[in-house]
Design a protein around this motif. Structure first.
Motif, PDB file in Angstrom:
ATOM      1  N   ASN A  52     -11.271 -10.881 -57.790  1.00  0.00           N
ATOM      2  CA  ASN A  52     -10.888 -11.674 -58.952  1.00  0.00           C
ATOM      3  C   ASN A  52      -9.406 -11.448 -59.221  1.00  0.00           C
ATOM      4  OD1 ASN A  52     -13.489 -12.760 -60.512  1.00  0.00           O
ATOM      5  ND2 ASN A  52     -13.978 -10.713 -59.718  1.00  0.00           N
ATOM      6  N   GLY A  53      -8.739 -12.449 -59.744  1.00  0.00           N
ATOM      7  CA  GLY A  53      -7.355 -12.224 -60.128  1.00  0.00           C
ATOM      8  C   GLY A  53      -6.479 -13.449 -60.002  1.00  0.00           C
ATOM      9  N   LEU A  54      -5.194 -13.244 -60.305  1.00  0.00           N
ATOM     10  CA  LEU A  54      -4.178 -14.287 -60.247  1.00  0.00           C
ATOM     11  C   LEU A  54      -2.983 -13.751 -59.461  1.00  0.00           C
ATOM     12  CD1 LEU A  54      -3.406 -17.148 -61.457  1.00  0.00           C
ATOM     13  CD2 LEU A  54      -2.153 -15.862 -63.210  1.00  0.00           C
ATOM     14  N   TRP A  55      -2.519 -14.528 -58.502  1.00  0.00           N
ATOM     15  CA  TRP A  55      -1.419 -14.112 -57.636  1.00  0.00           C
ATOM     16  C   TRP A  55      -0.323 -15.170 -57.664  1.00  0.00           C
ATOM     17  CZ3 TRP A  55      -6.512 -13.390 -56.827  1.00  0.00           C
ATOM     18  CH2 TRP A  55      -6.953 -12.089 -56.510  1.00  0.00           C
ATOM     19  N   LYS A  56       0.930 -14.726 -57.495  1.00  0.00           N
ATOM     20  CA  LYS A  56       2.072 -15.611 -57.631  1.00  0.00           C
ATOM     21  C   LYS A  56       2.712 -15.935 -56.279  1.00  0.00           C
ATOM     22  CE  LYS A  56       4.633 -15.466 -61.210  1.00  0.00           C
ATOM     23  NZ  LYS A  56       3.937 -16.531 -61.959  1.00  0.00           N
ATOM     24  N   PHE A  57       3.519 -16.995 -56.296  1.00  0.00           N
ATOM     25  CA  PHE A  57       4.420 -17.364 -55.192  1.00  0.00           C
ATOM     26  C   PHE A  57       3.694 -17.609 -53.870  1.00  0.00           C
ATOM     27  CE2 PHE A  57       7.132 -14.474 -57.898  1.00  0.00           C
ATOM     28  CZ  PHE A  57       7.811 -15.512 -58.547  1.00  0.00           C
ATOM     29  N   ALA A  58       2.668 -18.445 -53.889  1.00  0.00           N
ATOM     30  CA  ALA A  58       1.917 -18.760 -52.667  1.00  0.00           C
ATOM     31  C   ALA A  58       2.525 -19.991 -51.993  1.00  0.00           C
ATOM     32  CB  ALA A  58       0.447 -18.978 -52.984  1.00  0.00           C
ATOM     33  N   SER A  59       3.698 -19.817 -51.410  1.00  0.00           N
ATOM     34  CA  SER A  59       4.404 -20.935 -50.774  1.00  0.00           C
ATOM     35  C   SER A  59       3.533 -21.601 -49.725  1.00  0.00           C
ATOM     36  CB  SER A  59       5.693 -20.437 -50.122  1.00  0.00           C
ATOM     37  OG  SER A  59       6.554 -19.855 -51.062  1.00  0.00           O
ATOM     38  N   GLY A  60       3.504 -22.934 -49.753  1.00  0.00           N
ATOM     39  CA  GLY A  60       2.754 -23.688 -48.763  1.00  0.00           C
ATOM     40  C   GLY A  60       1.259 -23.732 -48.980  1.00  0.00           C
ATOM     41  N   CYS A  61       0.803 -23.290 -50.152  1.00  0.00           N
ATOM     42  CA  CYS A  61      -0.646 -23.145 -50.360  1.00  0.00           C
ATOM     43  C   CYS A  61      -1.389 -24.475 -50.334  1.00  0.00           C
ATOM     44  CB  CYS A  61      -0.930 -22.403 -51.662  1.00  0.00           C
ATOM     45  SG  CYS A  61      -0.256 -23.175 -53.152  1.00  0.00           S
ATOM     46  N   LYS A  62      -0.741 -25.570 -50.728  1.00  0.00           N
ATOM     47  CA  LYS A  62      -1.449 -26.839 -50.795  1.00  0.00           C
ATOM     48  C   LYS A  62      -1.699 -27.449 -49.412  1.00  0.00           C
ATOM     49  CE  LYS A  62      -0.786 -29.771 -54.137  1.00  0.00           C
ATOM     50  NZ  LYS A  62      -2.059 -29.656 -54.872  1.00  0.00           N
ATOM     51  N   GLY A  63      -1.032 -26.922 -48.402  1.00  0.00           N
ATOM     52  CA  GLY A  63      -1.256 -27.425 -47.050  1.00  0.00           C
ATOM     53  C   GLY A  63      -1.875 -26.406 -46.117  1.00  0.00           C
ATOM     54  N   ALA A  64      -2.348 -25.283 -46.670  1.00  0.00           N
ATOM     55  CA  ALA A  64      -2.822 -24.176 -45.829  1.00  0.00           C
ATOM     56  C   ALA A  64      -4.287 -24.339 -45.438  1.00  0.00           C
ATOM     57  CB  ALA A  64      -2.627 -22.851 -46.553  1.00  0.00           C
ATOM     58  N   ASP A  65      -4.614 -23.848 -44.249  1.00  0.00           N
ATOM     59  CA  ASP A  65      -6.006 -23.826 -43.772  1.00  0.00           C
ATOM     60  C   ASP A  65      -6.746 -22.607 -44.282  1.00  0.00           C
ATOM     61  OD1 ASP A  65      -5.666 -26.165 -42.104  1.00  0.00           O
ATOM     62  OD2 ASP A  65      -4.537 -24.892 -40.733  1.00  0.00           O
ATOM     63  N   ILE A  66      -6.020 -21.504 -44.462  1.00  0.00           N
ATOM     64  CA  ILE A  66      -6.589 -20.284 -45.022  1.00  0.00           C
ATOM     65  C   ILE A  66      -5.568 -19.692 -45.985  1.00  0.00           C
ATOM     66  CG2 ILE A  66      -8.124 -19.716 -43.095  1.00  0.00           C
ATOM     67  CD1 ILE A  66      -5.959 -17.774 -42.101  1.00  0.00           C
ATOM     68  N   LEU A  67      -6.069 -18.885 -46.922  1.00  0.00           N
ATOM     69  CA  LEU A  67      -5.213 -18.308 -47.952  1.00  0.00           C
ATOM     70  C   LEU A  67      -5.454 -16.812 -48.052  1.00  0.00           C
ATOM     71  CD1 LEU A  67      -5.923 -21.100 -50.552  1.00  0.00           C
ATOM     72  CD2 LEU A  67      -3.677 -20.682 -49.522  1.00  0.00           C
ATOM     73  N   GLY A  68      -4.403 -16.068 -48.331  1.00  0.00           N
ATOM     74  CA  GLY A  68      -4.528 -14.623 -48.471  1.00  0.00           C
ATOM     75  C   GLY A  68      -4.111 -14.179 -49.855  1.00  0.00           C
ATOM     76  N   VAL A  69      -4.778 -13.146 -50.364  1.00  0.00           N
ATOM     77  CA  VAL A  69      -4.400 -12.530 -51.647  1.00  0.00           C
ATOM     78  C   VAL A  69      -4.403 -11.023 -51.468  1.00  0.00           C
ATOM     79  CG1 VAL A  69      -5.284 -14.439 -53.053  1.00  0.00           C
ATOM     80  CG2 VAL A  69      -6.786 -12.516 -52.506  1.00  0.00           C
ATOM     81  N   GLY A  70      -3.540 -10.355 -52.215  1.00  0.00           N
ATOM     82  CA  GLY A  70      -3.418  -8.906 -52.110  1.00  0.00           C
ATOM     83  C   GLY A  70      -4.377  -8.189 -53.039  1.00  0.00           C
TER      84      GLY A  70
END
Length: 376
Positions: A131-149
């Motif tokens: 759970n959480g909120l992460w900042k500065f995810a450049s390119g997220c709207k075109g990504a196939d997968i996403l990572g969070v810390g």
């Protein structure tokens, strides 16, 4: 018959033309759309460093960086988003079986991450409850997968948890003046389960034994962003050169190219930019050659990569500022290319991997003083 090299060049030229024609659209939408990401995939951006055993191209660092530089000359935001093709380097720390799933449909996988601030996660059977909120995810709207810390607790190293887009909410709040098209929005995750097999330590030991995965990942993360400013600066200086011989002053002053101070300033900007660029690629090739010889990358070489990255960033920004100052009142108007170049170049200098503190750490290495933990 057309050679492969000619076909690749023609494809690159076509994509660059489209990027230039659509960069206002990227700014207005505040992201690079998926159809443009698809064209970047055709260029090989996202397979450049994917494992060769899964269809990757095994490009050298310099080959990839030069491609990003070229894209950035067309548009800084597009270059910034394309730079995350480098993510395959630290994704290689995923288990080999996970990588096989990731690349099951081919090596052209685009990744985006909002890795900070690291958020605590709950350890559950077989994985993590995130759970959480992460900042500065450049390119997220075109990504196939996403990572969070995520934090592991008890002093353990933070992990990157890999999720599918359907498991992540994109909070569209990228309201900025520069690099608008990067779509660096926030990511929100609510009660998502991520199995252990889909987590990794950024910069951790790769599960794939190929040369590119010996390259220092954090230094490379700085390099792929710094090179954007080399491309933006080249575009800015080209803009000055193109108009210098044609534009006359409304006051009756000589044409731009007939003014000695302008010729001197352009020459100095070119010398500074080209020097920083040469240092940048010299450091890159030195580290890569060392890897190919089986010697790995030394701490001194890693520091040099980081120093060259911050210097390229600063020299690029300085060249853009010079171009702006030399262009006079024409550059103050909305829609003038130098407005975009100036805004974009200054944003690159603000990245945490490219701040003034890098000079302090590099100087520490030169003088035999311990640098900040994590620098090398």
């Amino acid at each position: 018959m057309m050679t492969v090299e000619m076909q690749n060049k023609n494809l690159l030229d076509r994509v660059l033309i489209e990027i230039r024609s659509r960069r206002d659209e990227f700014e207005e939408k505040r992201h690079v759309p998926r159809d443009m990401i698809a064209q970047l995939k055709q260029l090989g951006v996202y397979r450049a460093h994917a494992p060769r055993c899964f269809g990757g191209d095994a490009s050298s660092p310099s080959e990839f960086l030069r491609l990003i530089e070229t894209i950035s000359e067309a548009d800084g935001s597009a270059g910034w988003v394309a730079s995350f093709g480098s993510a395959a380097i630290y994704l290689a720390a995923l288990p080999r079986e996970t990588l096989a799933q990731l690349y099951a449909n081919g090596p052209d996988v685009s990744f985006a991450g909002g890795l900070f601030p690291v958020q605590p996660a709950e350890k559950v059977a077989g994985g993590w409850r995130v759970n959480g909120l992460w900042k500065f995810a450049s390119g997220c709207k075109g990504a196939d997968i996403l990572g969070v810390g995520i934090g592991t607790g008890e002093g353990g190293k933070p992990l990157t948890a890999v999720l599918m887009p359907e498991d992540v909410d994109i909070v569209e709040n990228w309201e900025v003046f520069g690099m608008r098209g990067t779509g660096s929005h926030d990511l929100r995750v609510k009660d998502a389960f991520v199995s252990d097999e889909w987590t990794f330590v950024r910069g951790g030991v790769p599960s794939i034994e190929e040369p590119i995965y010996q390259y220092p990942s954090v230094a490379y993360a700085a390099q792929v962003l710094a090179v954007v400013n080399l491309g933006v600066a080249r575009a800015a200086l080209n803009e000055v050169s193109q108009v210098a011989g044609n534009r006359s002053s409304i006051t009756g002053a000589p044409k731009m190219a007939d003014r000695a101070y302008l010729r001197i300033a352009v020459a100095k900007a070119e010398a500074s930019l080209r020097s920083a660029r040469a240092f940048f690629y010299e450091a890159t090739d030195s580290a890569w050659d060392s890897i190919l010889k089986g010697d790995g990358v030394s701490a001194d070489q890693t520091s040099m990569l980081r120093l060259a990255a911050v210097q390229a960033t600063r020299a690029g920004a300085s060249a853009v500022q010079s171009a702006y100052l030399l262009s006079g009142t024409a550059a103050i108007y909305d829609g003038h290319p130098l407005q975009r170049y100036l805004r974009d170049a200054m944003v690159v200098t603000q990245h945490a991997f490219l701040n003034e503190g890098i000079y302090d750490n590099a100087g520490s290495v030169f003088l035999g003083v311990p640098p900040m933990p994590g620098y090398i």
